[in-house]
Design a protein around this motif. Structure first.
Motif, PDB file in Angstrom:
ATOM      1  N   UNK A 255      46.038  42.537  29.633  1.00 45.16           N
ATOM      2  CA  UNK A 255      44.410  42.671  30.017  1.00 45.16           C
ATOM      3  C   UNK A 255      44.416  41.884  31.403  1.00 45.16           C
ATOM      4  N   UNK A 256      44.179  42.479  32.298  1.00 44.54           N
ATOM      5  CA  UNK A 256      43.950  42.010  33.798  1.00 44.54           C
ATOM      6  C   UNK A 256      42.732  41.013  33.927  1.00 44.54           C
ATOM      7  N   UNK A 257      41.435  41.575  33.584  1.00 37.86           N
ATOM      8  CA  UNK A 257      40.324  41.035  33.417  1.00 37.86           C
ATOM      9  C   UNK A 257      39.448  41.284  32.363  1.00 37.86           C
ATOM     10  N   UNK A 258      38.798  39.994  31.717  1.00 39.79           N
ATOM     11  CA  UNK A 258      37.903  40.145  30.679  1.00 39.79           C
ATOM     12  C   UNK A 258      36.423  39.988  31.298  1.00 39.79           C
ATOM     13  N   UNK A 259      35.818  41.044  31.224  1.00 45.48           N
ATOM     14  CA  UNK A 259      34.350  41.048  31.729  1.00 45.48           C
ATOM     15  C   UNK A 259      33.277  40.844  30.831  1.00 45.48           C
ATOM     16  N   UNK A 260      32.512  39.755  30.472  1.00 45.29           N
ATOM     17  CA  UNK A 260      31.743  39.484  29.419  1.00 45.29           C
ATOM     18  C   UNK A 260      30.255  39.485  30.070  1.00 45.29           C
ATOM     19  N   UNK A 261      29.335  39.967  29.204  1.00 42.81           N
ATOM     20  CA  UNK A 261      27.832  39.914  29.627  1.00 42.81           C
ATOM     21  C   UNK A 261      27.448  38.454  30.135  1.00 42.81           C
ATOM     22  N   UNK A 262      26.889  38.502  31.136  1.00 43.68           N
ATOM     23  CA  UNK A 262      26.590  37.171  31.834  1.00 43.68           C
ATOM     24  C   UNK A 262      25.219  36.565  31.251  1.00 43.68           C
ATOM     25  N   UNK A 263      25.706  35.686  30.091  1.00 40.90           N
ATOM     26  CA  UNK A 263      24.411  35.203  29.214  1.00 40.90           C
ATOM     27  C   UNK A 263      23.997  34.015  30.009  1.00 40.90           C
ATOM     28  N   UNK A 264      24.932  32.816  29.697  1.00 39.22           N
ATOM     29  CA  UNK A 264      24.529  31.619  30.491  1.00 39.22           C
ATOM     30  C   UNK A 264      26.115  30.839  30.308  1.00 39.22           C
ATOM     31  N   UNK A 314      44.104  48.604  37.047  1.00 35.69           N
ATOM     32  CA  UNK A 314      44.045  47.345  36.187  1.00 35.69           C
ATOM     33  C   UNK A 314      43.433  47.896  34.713  1.00 35.69           C
ATOM     34  N   UNK A 315      43.844  46.997  33.908  1.00 33.96           N
ATOM     35  CA  UNK A 315      43.164  47.004  32.492  1.00 33.96           C
ATOM     36  C   UNK A 315      42.052  46.049  32.317  1.00 33.96           C
ATOM     37  N   UNK A 316      40.891  46.529  31.750  1.00 34.01           N
ATOM     38  CA  UNK A 316      39.783  45.744  31.751  1.00 34.01           C
ATOM     39  C   UNK A 316      39.111  45.626  30.337  1.00 34.01           C
ATOM     40  N   UNK A 317      38.710  44.719  29.746  1.00 35.80           N
ATOM     41  CA  UNK A 317      37.961  44.468  28.677  1.00 35.80           C
ATOM     42  C   UNK A 317      36.619  44.216  28.814  1.00 35.80           C
ATOM     43  N   UNK A 318      35.578  45.092  28.613  1.00 33.35           N
ATOM     44  CA  UNK A 318      34.128  44.716  28.763  1.00 33.35           C
ATOM     45  C   UNK A 318      33.685  44.442  27.620  1.00 33.35           C
ATOM     46  N   UNK A 319      32.841  43.461  27.652  1.00 35.57           N
ATOM     47  CA  UNK A 319      31.959  43.079  26.440  1.00 35.57           C
ATOM     48  C   UNK A 319      30.606  42.531  26.646  1.00 35.57           C
TER      49      UNK A 319
END
Length: 346
Positions: A255-264, A314-319
């Protein structure tokens, strides 16, 4: 656990729009809160936020993002078969904002259009919903508009944004993998208590009280249980991400990038460390854009990964995770032909 795979669905493009007005959590606050705000910014990592003009709605931002995306894709309006809007900031309680935007955008009357009431977790759910419609046949091209108008001068956390994502049918597209979950037992952790049929909005909700800093608080305002949200996010998200990777038979290194919800910052750093991820693999927009609710995944991709994603696949993991309580993740491949227009400021 709702693990699933979608085939024949291509991620075609994404655009994001934010308001022009910027709030600085250190400068735009009452003098008596200055030292408290400095500590808060260090902990949550949010200094600048975007806030709509009084006349702006979330739909105005989403409209601008969609116009930019369609121009970039060179899609004709009559080609679009579906429009899904995911927001908790509708123009009206009824009708749905998607129906209004269908006409405003000049989409055909044959396009199915409807709203989904989800917040911070909404983006992966939206991808799965539209993707399922495309994979089932009949719908060839569709749009997901995600975002909220949730910023206020007083609250240092939230920010306004609108985004648009385009999916299309493609028999050669790589599979998309999903893990979607919900736990309604924790619904009180993040909620707007007044305004529905369970607790209709009344005069009593307009009578403010004062907190320890002398600031007004309204009984019917948005409520967030910080410790409960911290516990939920850091306990549920890491195992869900690992479960999805195992289901997709994909190692973390692939996985190239892990993109998480921007909580804090506290929540996101804890999730990153639990998963053993490097800072370089986990982009953040907290400092510059704050918590943009369901729009935070596309905002982060647009603002931080646009150039990297235009060069090669790119491979992205979105959460995404939040209100409900709900949490969802998606693993997908984005090819170099995907359109990522520059961030729109309105």
């Amino acid at each position: 656990m709702a693990l699933s795979t979608l085939h024949n669905v291509r991620f075609a493009g994404m655009a994001s729009c934010v308001p022009r007005r910027i709030l600085d959590n250190l400068l735009d606050c009452p003098p008596q809160l200055k030292s408290e705000r400095e500590r808060l910014v260090r902990n949550i990592g949010i200094q600048n936020r975007r806030i709509c003009h009084e006349w702006q709605c979330f739909s105005d931002l989403a409209f601008n993002a969609t116009q930019k995306l369609l121009d970039s894709l060179q899609w004709q309006r009559e080609e679009i078969d579906a429009l899904i809007v995911i927001t908790q900031s509708p123009d009206y309680l009824s009708p749905s904002t998607a129906i209004i935007l269908q006409d405003r955008l000049g989409l055909p009357q044959t396009a199915v259009a409807f709203d989904v009431n989800l917040g911070c977790s909404g983006y992966p759910f939206g991808l799965h919903l539209l993707g399922s419609m495309i994979a089932a046949g009949g719908i060839k091209k569709g749009l997901i508009l995600v975002g909220d108008k949730c910023a206020s001068v007083q609250d240092p956390l939230f920010s306004d944004a609108g985004t648009a994502t385009a999916l299309e049918f493609d028999a050669s597209a790589p599979p998309m993998y999903f893990d979607l979950n919900s736990d309604g037992s924790g619904y009180k952790a993040i909620m707007m208590p007044a305004g529905g049929h369970r607790e209709p909005f009344g005069p009593e909700h307009l009578i403010p009280t004062r907190d320890e800093n002398g600031l007004k608080q309204w009984p019917g305002a948005f409520q967030l249980d910080g410790p409960a949200v911290l516990s939920f996010s850091t306990q549920r998200v890491p195992p869900a991400v690992n479960r999805l990777l195992e289901y997709a038979n994909t190692p973390k290194d692939a996985v190239d990038y892990f993109v998480f919800h921007q909580a804090n910052r506290m929540i996101n750093d804890t999730i990153r460390k639990k998963l053993g991820l490097t800072v370089e693999k986990v982009p953040s927009t907290l400092h510059d854009f704050g918590n943009t609710s369901g729009a935070s995944l596309p905002i982060t991709i647009t603002a931080r990964l646009r150039e990297a994603l235009r060069s090669q696949s790119k491979h992205l993991l979105l959460s995404g995770f939040g209100i409900g309580l709900s949490w969802g993740s998606c693993l997908l491949e984005v090819d170099e032909h995907v359109r990522f227009p520059e961030l729109v400021v309105s």
